[in-house]
Design a protein around this motif. Structure first.
Motif, mmCIF file in Angstrom:
data_model
loop_
_atom_site.group_PDB
_atom_site.id
_atom_site.type_symbol
_atom_site.label_atom_id
_atom_site.label_comp_id
_atom_site.label_asym_id
_atom_site.label_seq_id
_atom_site.Cartn_x
_atom_site.Cartn_y
_atom_site.Cartn_z
ATOM 1 N N ASN A 150 24.621 -18.055 69.919
ATOM 2 C CA ASN A 150 24.463 -19.645 69.249
ATOM 3 C C ASN A 150 23.151 -19.941 70.297
ATOM 4 N N ARG A 151 23.684 -19.579 71.607
ATOM 5 C CA ARG A 151 22.110 -19.411 72.712
ATOM 6 C C ARG A 151 20.912 -19.424 71.500
ATOM 7 N N GLN A 152 20.773 -18.130 70.995
ATOM 8 C CA GLN A 152 19.749 -17.606 70.166
ATOM 9 C C GLN A 152 18.972 -18.386 69.024
ATOM 10 N N VAL A 153 20.074 -19.692 68.639
ATOM 11 C CA VAL A 153 19.859 -20.689 67.264
ATOM 12 C C VAL A 153 19.076 -22.235 68.161
ATOM 13 N N VAL A 154 20.247 -22.198 69.223
ATOM 14 C CA VAL A 154 19.838 -23.540 70.370
ATOM 15 C C VAL A 154 17.789 -23.080 70.810
ATOM 16 N N ASP A 155 17.537 -22.006 71.458
ATOM 17 C CA ASP A 155 16.665 -21.458 71.537
ATOM 18 C C ASP A 155 15.382 -21.270 70.787
ATOM 19 N N THR A 156 15.862 -21.524 69.766
ATOM 20 C CA THR A 156 14.581 -21.005 68.663
ATOM 21 C C THR A 156 13.858 -22.443 67.891
ATOM 22 N N LEU A 157 15.204 -22.935 67.292
ATOM 23 C CA LEU A 157 14.676 -23.985 67.140
ATOM 24 C C LEU A 157 14.476 -25.633 67.639
#
Length: 230
Positions: A150-157
């Protein structure tokens, strides 16, 4: 038809509530694993191909304006790139609560045993289980994986493209984010944990027969939609 909204929350993260909410807001139909079951003979083969690295997103999402749940949640990054104008909504929950929920429902033996050797099992392995690089029964591994994912989603977009959301927040933040008016009905609340287990137990698992599986998917959608807005 291009996806306009991608709900990136993993299965058991209010994905049915998001499906019904997006459809109520005019972004329907909304793709969901239940829709895969409801149209399995058309949907399963291209998802198997997607899991092999050969996705045809236009074919998979033909006639859909949004997505929620597995299998699409496993491909949030690819879909965000393929549909650059789509907005992304991320639903999350307590990691331990998520682990308990998936192990009692979609990851449980009672769900999967009836599918052994079927195309649906091959699809679910490819679009769900192969994405975990570890033991899915290990709570520590899975909860850590969940938080990092979930952190990847936040950090990517970019922030303007992403809404972190929970159904308890109600319609307003979701409608503001999508630029639509707030409906005059309560936000759909769907807790499919018990219903999914009961439906699976009644059928002896998810039906392997294509006709029965598609009927199961259609009836399950209608059952939960009635409860969501009942």
């Amino acid at each position: 038809m291009a996806l306009e909204v991608i709900a990136a929350g993993l299965g058991r993260n209010a994905t049915f509530s998001m499906k019904f909410a997006l459809e109520r807001l005019g972004f329907g139909p909304c793709h969901h694993m239940s829709e895969v079951f409801a149209d399995g003979r058309r949907q399963v083969p291209p998802w198997i191909e997607a899991s092999r690295g050969n996705p045809d997103w236009d074919a998979i999402f033909a006639n859909f304006r949004s997505s929620s749940d597995y299998p699409s949640a496993s491909y949030w990054r690819e879909l965000a790139e393929y549909y650059p104008d789509a907005k992304v909504v991320l639903t999350t929950r307590d990691p331990d609560s998520w682990f308990d929920s998936v192990n009692e429902t979609i990851f449980s033996p009672r769900m999967m045993d009836s599918l052994k050797g079927s195309p649906v099992e091959a699809m679910m392995n490819g679009v769900i289980f192969d994405h975990f690089d570890g033991d899915i029964t290990d709570r520590a591994f899975m909860t850590d994986w969940y938080v990092k994912r979930n952190r990847q989603v936040v950090d990517t977009l970019p922030p303007e493209r992403l809404l972190q959301f929970h159904p308890k927040m109600g319609w307003q933040p979701l409608c503001d984010f999508l630029g639509v008016e707030v409906p005059d009905v309560p936000f759909p609340r769907v807790n499919s944990r018990d219903e999914l287990g009961a439906a699976s137990d009644e059928m002896g698992g998810i039906p392997a027969d294509p006709d029965e599986a598609e009927r199961f998917g259609r009836e399950y959608i209608q059952q939960l939609r009635a409860k969501a807005f009942g």
